[in-house]
Design a protein around this motif. Structure first.
Motif, short mmCIF file in Angstrom:
data_model
loop_
_atom_site.label_atom_id
_atom_site.label_comp_id
_atom_site.label_asym_id
_atom_site.label_seq_id
_atom_site.Cartn_x
_atom_site.Cartn_y
_atom_site.Cartn_z
N ILE A 269 0.86 -1.18 0.00
CA ILE A 269 0.00 0.00 0.00
C ILE A 269 0.90 1.23 0.00
O ILE A 269 2.06 1.15 0.36
CB ILE A 269 -0.99 0.04 1.20
N PHE B 181 0.62 -6.14 2.59
CA PHE B 181 -0.65 -6.02 3.31
C PHE B 181 -1.54 -7.16 2.87
O PHE B 181 -1.87 -7.29 1.70
CB PHE B 181 -1.36 -4.69 3.03
N ARG C 22 -5.14 -9.14 4.14
CA ARG C 22 -6.19 -9.07 5.12
C ARG C 22 -6.03 -10.16 6.19
O ARG C 22 -6.29 -9.93 7.37
CB ARG C 22 -7.56 -9.18 4.44
N ALA D 135 -3.68 -8.94 8.84
CA ALA D 135 -4.35 -7.95 9.69
C ALA D 135 -5.32 -8.64 10.64
O ALA D 135 -5.42 -8.29 11.82
CB ALA D 135 -5.08 -6.93 8.83
N GLU D 136 -6.02 -9.66 10.13
CA GLU D 136 -6.98 -10.36 10.98
C GLU D 136 -6.29 -11.22 12.03
O GLU D 136 -6.74 -11.31 13.17
CB GLU D 136 -7.93 -11.21 10.13
N TYR E 265 -3.37 -10.58 13.34
CA TYR E 265 -2.89 -9.62 14.33
C TYR E 265 -4.06 -9.21 15.24
O TYR E 265 -3.93 -9.16 16.46
CB TYR E 265 -2.31 -8.40 13.62
N ALA E 266 -5.22 -8.96 14.60
CA ALA E 266 -6.38 -8.50 15.37
C ALA E 266 -6.85 -9.56 16.36
O ALA E 266 -7.52 -9.25 17.33
CB ALA E 266 -7.52 -8.09 14.43
#
Lengths: 293, 300
Positions: free
Chosen positions: B230, B252, B254, B257-258, B260-261
């Motif tokens: 990005i 990046f 998803r 990110a998920e 990590y979340a």
């Protein structure tokens, strides 16, 4: 006069992108970038500097090798391990020196100078959304709390002079010295978080800091769809602790695209995402400015 | 070898990188969270905490019954933490830096040592890794004293400074964001610094500040670009221009990110991610080997 600050506890939650969007929606408004350590708001707002000032932040001890007899008393008394001895010569490591003056005071030879040092710059500027106060601390310098306090005073004085009723600030990360300095006496703190374990952990810490200083606060959950369960957890936490949930925003790359173009996201895009930000700002105005709950 | 994972800016993925490095590290390792304002490493490493120590710093307590109000304490204090108004001595413990100047200067010796709680130091085990973290008390402004104490405890535990002791343990430090005193405190005395950034204007601006600030330490530095797809290519151009090695790139995705979340270590979630961090660990170890070799040459 009202002062709204956007903070996050954790970095990278979208604090600065949101502040820029709010500044656009509120314009004309007095804008302040209180993240003096790593300021980023100017990358979107492109301020035109009208004033530039030197920021003197503190003092650092300096040993005069001509006068020093290497008795070692300074090294013994320094609680910050800032005095190093090599080849019989004592010197101050400026990165460790806290500027406490103990070595200066007790040096039997009077061999230690204590000059004031410049720690950065601060600026008054014009932007397309209103006047802006901002600063840049020199790399590795301290006293950011003092610089934050200075910016806030300048912003208030200038706002009063030109009859502006609202100051909108982008806050520093963390919960330490600069955040404490930026929170005292603020009308409302917008806490931006993300639904991750670290986002929530840091939110809890920064929210208790707001409670500690009696600052009313509301939460925006950014990237809320990355973990809906964690998002619910944050909302429950807020309800239990009487913190207003302002709303949430989904993960959307439009915020990065706007940043790369140096635009506020609400300027860059007029779609659903920007409309949600408009709703959030309306809600913030209701609670922070008009006291409607 | 001591490695700091730092970043000019918060939220670039410092903790993600640190946690994954701990996970793939091939030798004995100690994971240390020095981001004492917002420690997060434990949320991913899930350490088993063995001990918690409350720590504080020395502040002055004045025995006013014996004070002669000579004002010497107020004069030496650079932090306005002690003042004398007529025949009243006021102390402001939260302003005190603990330099001990007032105590040393008092001619009547009536200032004794009190304690201001700074926070706590937690120590334990995360899998095979030793784990250390400091957690600043909410409302406490000064993080460097607590960081110094964490470093001291760590050094004691690793037997540094004791004669003949060769530390067999590598240390991975999760540093606080920014480039001011807390960040400098964390990266000082390390053998290598990993700068985690993202390829956006914010990430680049803050990377430049970090490069400037930490560059004066003369320690090998390299860059990990997180969310490398990005933003734009200005970050890569900057690294080339100043000669900063790019040690790893993390796209990046998803699912990252998920992961990590939901509090998971990225290197654990996918063999491809494991490979990225494994190669980063190898690069860091070769930096360490070159360092040892050059030190041996200078000592010889």
């Amino acid at each position: 006069m009202r002062e709204i600050i956007v903070i996050s506890g954790k970095g990278g939650t979208g604090k600065t992108s949101l502040t820029a969007a709010f500044a656009h929606l509120a314009s004309p408004v007095m804008i302040c970038d209180l993240d003096v350590d790593a300021p980023d708001l100017h990358l979107i707002l492109h301020p035109n500097q009208t004033q530039s000032h030197v920021f003197m932040g503190g003092r650092t001890a300096k040993i005069d090798p001509e006068k020093c007899t290497s008795c070692g008393l300074c090294q013994e008394m320094c609680r910050f391990d800032a005095i190093e001895a090599a080849e019989g010569q004592h010197r101050v490591n400026p990165l460790r020196c806290e500027g406490c003056s103990v070595c200066v005071h007790f040096c039997p030879e009077g061999a230690i100078d204590f000059p004031e040092k410049q720690c950065g710059h601060w600026y008054a500027s014009r932007t397309r959304f209103g006047p802006m106060m901002h600063a840049q601390l020199f790399a590795s310098e301290e006293n950011s709390g003092k610089l934050v306090a200075l910016l806030r005073t300048q912003a208030k004085e200038n706002a009063k002079k030109i009859g502006m009723e609202l100051i909108l600030s982008d806050g520093p990360p963390g919960i330490g010295c600069p955040v404490i300095s930026s929170l005292s006496g603020v009308s409302y703190a917008v806490l931006v978080t993300e639904p991750t374990p670290s986002g929530r952990h840091d939110l809890e810490r920064v929210a208790s800091l707001c409670t500690h200083f009696g600052v009313p606060a509301g939460v925006i959950v950014n990237k809320s769809d990355l973990n809906p369960t964690e998002c619910d957890g944050i909302e429950i936490y807020c309800r239990d602790h009487h913190i207003d949930v302002i709303g949430e925003l989904p993960f959307d790359p439009v915020i990065t695209r706007a940043m790369v173009q140096a635009r506020a996201v609400t300027e860059f895009d007029s779609g659903a995402f920007s409309n949600r930000i408009r709703d959030l700002w309306t809600r913030i105005c209701e609670v922070a400015i008009y006291n409607k709950n | 070898m001591k490695i700091a994972i730092a970043s000019g800016k918060g939220g670039t993925g410092k903790t993600t990188v640190c946690a994954s490095l701990v996970h793939v590290w091939p030798r004995a390792v100690a994971a240390v969270d020095l981001d004492v304002e917002e420690p997060n490493l434990h949320l991913f490493l899930h350490p088993h905490i063995e001990s918690t120590e409350e720590v504080g710093m020395d502040i002055p307590i004045v025995d006013e019954t014996k004070c002669s109000y000579c004002r010497k304490c107020a004069e030496i204090c650079q932090f306005k933490a002690i003042s004398v108004l007529g025949s009243v001595v006021l102390t402001y413990p939260e302003m005190c830096h603990g330099c001990g100047g007032c105590m040393a200067v008092c001619p009547e010796k009536v200032i004794s040592t009190g304690n201001r709680p700074l926070g706590e130091i937690l120590q334990g085990k995360a899998g095979n890794a030793a784990f250390w973290m400091g957690r600043l008390r909410v409302g406490e402004a000064m993080s460097p004293p607590l960081m110094r104490m964490v470093k001291k405890r760590l050094a004691q535990a690793l037997g540094e400074g004791s004669p003949g002791a060769e530390s067999p343990v590598d240390v991975l430090i999760d540093a606080p964001p920014g480039v001011s005193c807390p960040a400098m405190n964390a990266v000082m005395d390390t053998d290598a610094i990993v700068l985690v950034t993202e390829p956006t204007p914010f990430g680049l601006y803050d990377l430049k500040l970090a490069y400037q600030a930490f560059g004066q330490l003369n320690v090998p530095m390299g860059v990990v670009i997180n969310r490398s797809d990005i933003g734009n290519s200005d970050t890569i151009a900057f690294c080339r221009e100043v000669g900063l090695d790019i040690w790893a790139e993390i796209p990046f995705e998803r699912n990252i990110a998920e992961a990590y979340a939901s509090g998971r270590i990225i290197a654990e979630t996918d063999p491809a991610h494991f490979a990225v961090f494994h190669s980063l660990a190898e690069k860091l170890q070769s930096v360490g080997e070159r360092l040892t070799a050059s030190r041996e040459v200078t000592h010889a």
